[in-house]
Write a protein that holds these residues in place. Sequence first.
Motif, PDB file in Angstrom:
ATOM      1  N   TRP A 171      21.850 -15.261 -17.771  1.00 29.53           N
ATOM      2  CA  TRP A 171      21.661 -16.335 -16.786  1.00 29.53           C
ATOM      3  C   TRP A 171      20.252 -16.334 -16.209  1.00 29.53           C
ATOM      4  O   TRP A 171      19.626 -17.396 -16.114  1.00 29.53           O
ATOM      5  N   GLN A 172      19.764 -15.140 -15.809  1.00 26.94           N
ATOM      6  CA  GLN A 172      18.453 -15.085 -15.145  1.00 26.94           C
ATOM      7  C   GLN A 172      17.301 -15.266 -16.118  1.00 26.94           C
ATOM      8  O   GLN A 172      16.294 -15.879 -15.746  1.00 26.94           O
ATOM      9  N   ARG A 173      17.408 -14.736 -17.325  1.00 25.26           N
ATOM     10  CA  ARG A 173      16.276 -14.732 -18.254  1.00 25.26           C
ATOM     11  C   ARG A 173      16.259 -15.917 -19.212  1.00 25.26           C
ATOM     12  O   ARG A 173      15.177 -16.275 -19.706  1.00 25.26           O
ATOM     13  N   ILE A 174      17.426 -16.519 -19.488  1.00 25.01           N
ATOM     14  CA  ILE A 174      17.458 -17.567 -20.508  1.00 25.01           C
ATOM     15  C   ILE A 174      17.948 -18.901 -19.934  1.00 25.01           C
ATOM     16  O   ILE A 174      17.260 -19.926 -20.014  1.00 25.01           O
ATOM     17  N   LEU A 175      19.148 -18.883 -19.338  1.00 21.32           N
ATOM     18  CA  LEU A 175      19.749 -20.160 -18.934  1.00 21.32           C
ATOM     19  C   LEU A 175      18.992 -20.813 -17.787  1.00 21.32           C
ATOM     20  O   LEU A 175      18.756 -22.034 -17.807  1.00 21.32           O
ATOM     21  N   VAL A 176      18.613 -20.030 -16.742  1.00 21.91           N
ATOM     22  CA  VAL A 176      17.892 -20.619 -15.599  1.00 21.91           C
ATOM     23  C   VAL A 176      16.534 -21.154 -16.007  1.00 21.91           C
ATOM     24  O   VAL A 176      16.174 -22.298 -15.692  1.00 21.91           O
ATOM     25  N   PRO A 177      15.686 -20.372 -16.732  1.00 23.01           N
ATOM     26  CA  PRO A 177      14.412 -20.966 -17.184  1.00 23.01           C
ATOM     27  C   PRO A 177      14.612 -22.166 -18.097  1.00 23.01           C
ATOM     28  O   PRO A 177      13.888 -23.158 -17.994  1.00 23.01           O
ATOM     29  N   LEU A 178      15.613 -22.084 -19.018  1.00 17.84           N
ATOM     30  CA  LEU A 178      15.847 -23.219 -19.908  1.00 17.84           C
ATOM     31  C   LEU A 178      16.282 -24.461 -19.122  1.00 17.84           C
ATOM     32  O   LEU A 178      15.810 -25.573 -19.365  1.00 17.84           O
ATOM     33  N   GLY A 179      17.180 -24.303 -18.135  1.00 14.27           N
ATOM     34  CA  GLY A 179      17.588 -25.437 -17.320  1.00 14.27           C
ATOM     35  C   GLY A 179      16.444 -25.999 -16.490  1.00 14.27           C
ATOM     36  O   GLY A 179      16.288 -27.230 -16.372  1.00 14.27           O
ATOM     37  N   ARG A 180      15.618 -25.127 -15.921  1.00 10.86           N
ATOM     38  CA  ARG A 180      14.476 -25.595 -15.113  1.00 10.86           C
ATOM     39  C   ARG A 180      13.503 -26.360 -15.976  1.00 10.86           C
ATOM     40  O   ARG A 180      13.012 -27.452 -15.599  1.00 10.86           O
ATOM     41  N   GLU A 181      13.189 -25.810 -17.164  1.00 10.31           N
ATOM     42  CA  GLU A 181      12.259 -26.494 -18.059  1.00 10.31           C
ATOM     43  C   GLU A 181      12.847 -27.797 -18.573  1.00 10.31           C
ATOM     44  O   GLU A 181      12.140 -28.795 -18.722  1.00 10.31           O
ATOM     45  N   LEU A 182      14.176 -27.770 -18.833  1.00 11.33           N
ATOM     46  CA  LEU A 182      14.816 -29.009 -19.282  1.00 11.33           C
ATOM     47  C   LEU A 182      14.773 -30.073 -18.190  1.00 11.33           C
ATOM     48  O   LEU A 182      14.518 -31.252 -18.474  1.00 11.33           O
ATOM     49  N   ARG A 183      14.980 -29.675 -16.936  1.00 17.86           N
ATOM     50  CA  ARG A 183      14.885 -30.644 -15.830  1.00 17.86           C
ATOM     51  C   ARG A 183      13.481 -31.208 -15.710  1.00 17.86           C
ATOM     52  O   ARG A 183      13.279 -32.442 -15.615  1.00 17.86           O
TER      53      ARG A 183
END
Length: 474
Positions: free
Chosen positions: A312-324
């Motif tokens: 969650w901290q290393r992959i999903l959160v950065p991916l979601g932030r970048e996707l937004r």
Amino acid sequence: MSTQTPVPAPPAPHALIRIPVRIVVLVLILPVRMTWDALKATGRLLDRALLRPAGRALTWLVDRTVRRPARWLRHRVLAPAGRGVAWLARGVGRGVAWLARGAGRGVAWVFGGLRRGLAWVFGGLWRGFAWAFGGAWRGLAWVLGRLWRGLALVFDGLWRGLGWGFGRVAAGAARLGRGLAWAAGRVGRGVTRPFVALWRHGVVPVVRHGIAAPARVLWRRVLVPLGAGLWRYAVVAPARWLYGRVLAPAGRGAVWLLTRSGRALARVLTGLGRAIAAGVRALGTVLLVWPWRYALVPLVTYGIVRPAVWLWQRILVPLGRELRDALAMCWRVAGFVSVAVGRGIARLARNLVARPLVWAARHLVARPVGWLARHVIGRPAVRLYRGVCVPAGHWVRDAVWRPARRAAAEARRTARAVLASARDTVTQTRRDAWRALLGGRPGEPHVAQARTLGSTTNVPGAAPAPEISPQQRG
């Protein structure tokens, strides 16, 4: 003091996924944004070129075909007709009310006179009947009163005679009864005197001084002390000694033995319960706590929770932030591209389609149609209005409307004059009828004439009254 250069932190992995994500998102977002901008432009074009003009045309058509004719009909036809009908209804209502008021007053005057005449006739009859019936009642009452007084005197004398006779008989009977009672008393005293003397001077002294007094002394001096001593020394003292020397020590020993036995049993049971609780606790620890603490918790913590947190901290959160961020940036970039493409298409359409169509509509359709409407419809319509409608309207106004209005005003004034004349005629007729029947004007107070007893000397300003009583005058 030495200065150390801080070691830069390792680059975040955000840059590794930012560029691919933005490229993919731009490729996916650009058709959607262009489609959306095309739909908005089409909607604005339809609103500006079709819906608003159609709404304005429909509003103009409704105003010219419905609202203005309805307003003209209301102000020019219905309102004047309503005012005329209301004026006619008010006039008719006033005339009917005046006639009804006059008829009501005449009927009331007739019925008032009839009521007063009937009241005078029935009043005289009632007074005569009341005088005759009152005289007969007073005579009958006097006769009945004298008869009642005579009967009362007779019955009173008879009652007094009977009372005196019965009183004498009762007095004789009372004296006879007193004599018989005195004789019976003497006989009874002579018969009962020996028995009374025997009871008073024989039986009573023997019982009182020979039986009751010795029995009282025996009870007080012998039986009571003897009973108290026997109760004290034969019952109470042995019972007290038995309780103090035997029962109390035995009870204390039994209590001590039971107390010691209960405490020992409680200690044994407490120790046994503690041992069982310790065994159950140890068994629960071995079977439940140790597997949870040393097997399940480490497995869940290091096998599921920490990998999930790291993911969650290393992959999903950065991916979601970048996707937004990529979605927001690509939507704006796609908007710029869509606007540029739309402007180019609009310029081409304006230069290749709109301007030739506008030139053709203006020079080939609008100017010929305008010339035809102005010379074929407009000018003949203006000539028809000025040459036919205006003179016809002036003729209707001067030859029809104004004479009709003057005739209506004259008829209204004539009707008012006729109604006023009829009202004055009815009023004068009623006054003449009142004066002919009763004398004087209706509603005037009757002034009593001065009484001068027939002498030649009168009160100044007053006519002498006739020497006839009001009852005889009727």
